[in-house]
Write a protein that holds these residues in place. Structure first.
Motif, PDB file in Angstrom:
ATOM      1  N   SER A 125       0.843  -1.193   0.000  1.00 23.94           N
ATOM      2  CA  SER A 125       0.000   0.000   0.000  1.00 23.94           C
ATOM      3  C   SER A 125       0.879   1.245   0.000  1.00 23.94           C
ATOM      4  O   SER A 125       2.082   1.178   0.266  1.00 23.94           O
ATOM      5  N   VAL A 126       0.273   2.379  -0.287  1.00 18.36           N
ATOM      6  CA  VAL A 126       1.011   3.645  -0.236  1.00 18.36           C
ATOM      7  C   VAL A 126       1.532   3.894   1.174  1.00 18.36           C
ATOM      8  O   VAL A 126       2.656   4.358   1.367  1.00 18.36           O
ATOM      9  N   ALA A 127       0.732   3.537   2.162  1.00 16.11           N
ATOM     10  CA  ALA A 127       1.153   3.726   3.558  1.00 16.11           C
ATOM     11  C   ALA A 127       2.381   2.881   3.881  1.00 16.11           C
ATOM     12  O   ALA A 127       3.313   3.345   4.556  1.00 16.11           O
ATOM     13  N   GLU A 128       2.399   1.635   3.392  1.00 15.35           N
ATOM     14  CA  GLU A 128       3.557   0.767   3.624  1.00 15.35           C
ATOM     15  C   GLU A 128       4.785   1.309   2.903  1.00 15.35           C
ATOM     16  O   GLU A 128       5.909   1.254   3.421  1.00 15.35           O
ATOM     17  N   TRP A 129       4.584   1.815   1.700  1.00 16.24           N
ATOM     18  CA  TRP A 129       5.671   2.407   0.923  1.00 16.24           C
ATOM     19  C   TRP A 129       6.253   3.604   1.679  1.00 16.24           C
ATOM     20  O   TRP A 129       7.475   3.732   1.827  1.00 16.24           O
ATOM     21  N   ASP A 130       5.381   4.465   2.184  1.00 16.64           N
ATOM     22  CA  ASP A 130       5.839   5.645   2.915  1.00 16.64           C
ATOM     23  C   ASP A 130       6.581   5.256   4.193  1.00 16.64           C
ATOM     24  O   ASP A 130       7.585   5.875   4.558  1.00 16.64           O
ATOM     25  N   ALA A 131       6.093   4.227   4.866  1.00 16.53           N
ATOM     26  CA  ALA A 131       6.736   3.776   6.102  1.00 16.53           C
ATOM     27  C   ALA A 131       8.146   3.249   5.820  1.00 16.53           C
ATOM     28  O   ALA A 131       9.097   3.548   6.555  1.00 16.53           O
ATOM     29  N   ALA A 132       8.275   2.469   4.730  1.00 14.87           N
ATOM     30  CA  ALA A 132       9.590   1.937   4.356  1.00 14.87           C
ATOM     31  C   ALA A 132      10.546   3.077   3.987  1.00 14.87           C
ATOM     32  O   ALA A 132      11.728   3.068   4.352  1.00 14.87           O
ATOM     33  N   ARG A 133      10.017   4.067   3.275  1.00 18.79           N
ATOM     34  CA  ARG A 133      10.836   5.224   2.914  1.00 18.79           C
ATOM     35  C   ARG A 133      11.338   5.951   4.151  1.00 18.79           C
ATOM     36  O   ARG A 133      12.520   6.281   4.260  1.00 18.79           O
ATOM     37  N   ASP A 134      10.429   6.193   5.094  1.00 20.37           N
ATOM     38  CA  ASP A 134      10.806   6.918   6.311  1.00 20.37           C
ATOM     39  C   ASP A 134      11.838   6.143   7.127  1.00 20.37           C
ATOM     40  O   ASP A 134      12.768   6.734   7.688  1.00 20.37           O
ATOM     41  N   GLN A 135      11.674   4.828   7.182  1.00 19.83           N
ATOM     42  CA  GLN A 135      12.634   4.007   7.924  1.00 19.83           C
ATOM     43  C   GLN A 135      14.000   4.023   7.255  1.00 19.83           C
ATOM     44  O   GLN A 135      15.038   4.080   7.929  1.00 19.83           O
ATOM     45  N   SER A 136      14.016   3.980   5.925  1.00 24.33           N
ATOM     46  CA  SER A 136      15.300   3.975   5.217  1.00 24.33           C
ATOM     47  C   SER A 136      16.071   5.276   5.432  1.00 24.33           C
ATOM     48  O   SER A 136      17.312   5.278   5.471  1.00 24.33           O
ATOM     49  N   ARG A 137      15.342   6.376   5.580  1.00 22.75           N
ATOM     50  CA  ARG A 137      15.996   7.675   5.739  1.00 22.75           C
ATOM     51  C   ARG A 137      16.732   7.795   7.081  1.00 22.75           C
ATOM     52  O   ARG A 137      17.517   8.726   7.270  1.00 22.75           O
ATOM     53  N   THR A 138      16.452   6.891   8.013  1.00 16.44           N
ATOM     54  CA  THR A 138      17.114   6.942   9.324  1.00 16.44           C
ATOM     55  C   THR A 138      18.457   6.216   9.313  1.00 16.44           C
ATOM     56  O   THR A 138      19.214   6.310  10.285  1.00 16.44           O
ATOM     57  N   ILE A 139      18.759   5.474   8.253  1.00 12.86           N
ATOM     58  CA  ILE A 139      20.003   4.703   8.191  1.00 12.86           C
ATOM     59  C   ILE A 139      21.181   5.643   7.931  1.00 12.86           C
ATOM     60  O   ILE A 139      21.171   6.411   6.964  1.00 12.86           O
ATOM     61  N   GLN A 140      22.186   5.571   8.777  1.00 19.39           N
ATOM     62  CA  GLN A 140      23.343   6.454   8.688  1.00 19.39           C
ATOM     63  C   GLN A 140      24.473   5.805   7.880  1.00 19.39           C
ATOM     64  O   GLN A 140      24.551   4.585   7.755  1.00 19.39           O
TER      65      GLN A 140
END
Length: 297
Positions: A125-140
């Motif tokens: 879903s779009v919500a799952e896509w957005d959640a994965a995107r947000d989580q990936s942005r936290t990776i340093q």
């Protein structure tokens, strides 16, 4: 293609209310889409390119006097010809990820021609896509990855393969997504290999850019690529017509397979090993069939 075919027809109600304000009806059109596909993007007229520039970069669309924030998550384009250097640089630079698509191989023609194509189905879903995107942005980034990235850009620019500041900045999201997809807790140099699909603009740069990127950030992958080429050479040889020819090809394949197995294990290496072993097995079966056909009744 006219701009209205992408962004929507002129709003007649809007013109009645204010003849000087030019607005379009965006419902069901590109400014209203989460995911969109555009064909032959390099042939788009200047007016369409100008519209797409802000849509792709900032996810906004200027509709008359209103600034519309679009829900666009991904814009996919296709083209059969390259962009023209010097004339479409800004537009070409907005397409962040580039994948060269090859014709369907002969071995898959039966599926292409004689089977029903699967119906597209949503896998997230779009919500799952957005959640994965947000989580990936936290990776340093690890310090090694930071150093490798800067070194890589310098090497590419030394070869006249320009990586714009915009592209360099936007590529961070791609690298983080690559690390996320591999379940990594931080970005390491090997995750930068995804940039072989990002850090080139024109087809004439692709092979050289890929070579520099893979060699710099993942030497083992570069070696694997050489073995894949060796495998391709064997596959391009004429189909063996006798046992000795079959045996010769099997020996070549086994040699390549042993070399791949000596590399660090990876999903890609495992797939290559599986393909080589499957091909060698098919040749063995072919050789047995030849032997049985020569046996006396």
């Amino acid at each position: 293609t006219e701009p209205q075919q992408l962004v929507g027809p002129v709003s007649l109600d809007g013109l009645k209310q204010s003849p000087t304000v030019y607005e379009v009806v965006t419902q069901g059109m590109l400014p209203d889409a989460h995911i969109a596909f555009l064909d032959e993007v390099n042939r788009a007229a200047g007016s369409i390119q100008d519209t797409l520039l802000t849509l792709m970069q900032d996810r906004i669309f200027q509709n008359g006097s209103q600034v519309v924030h679009t829900p666009l998550r991904s814009l996919i384009g296709a083209t059969n010809t390259d962009f023209e250097p010097g004339q479409q640089d800004a537009f070409a630079d907005r397409w962040l990820i580039r994948m060269k698509v090859y014709p369907i191989p002969h071995s898959s023609w039966d599926k292409l021609l004689f089977t029903d194509l699967p119906k597209p189905q949503a896998v997230s879903s779009v919500a799952e896509w957005d959640a994965a995107r947000d989580q990936s942005r936290t990776i340093q980034f690890s310090e090694d990855a930071k150093a490798a990235l800067k070194d890589l850009v310098l090497k590419l620019r030394a070869e006249k393969i320009n990586v714009s500041d915009r592209r360099m900045r936007e590529s961070i999201k791609v690298i983080q997504a690559e690390a996320y997809m591999h379940g990594a807790s931080q970005v390491e140099p090997e995750h930068l290999e995804i940039l072989k699909h990002v850090y080139w603009t024109y087809e004439t740069q692709r092979v050289k850019a890929e070579e520099i990127i893979v060699r710099t950030v993942n030497p083992a992958s570069a070696q694997l690529q050489e073995y894949i080429k060796d495998f391709a050479v064997v596959m391009e040889e004429e189909t063996p017509t006798d046992e000795m020819a079959c045996m010769a090809q099997i020996k070549k394949l086994n040699k390549i397979c042993s070399r791949v197995k000596s590399l660090k294990s990876s999903p890609k290496a495992d797939r290559v090993i599986k393909d080589i072993e499957s091909t060698a097995q098919q040749l063995s079966i072919r050789m047995l069939e030849m032997d049985s056909s020569l046996a006396p009744d």
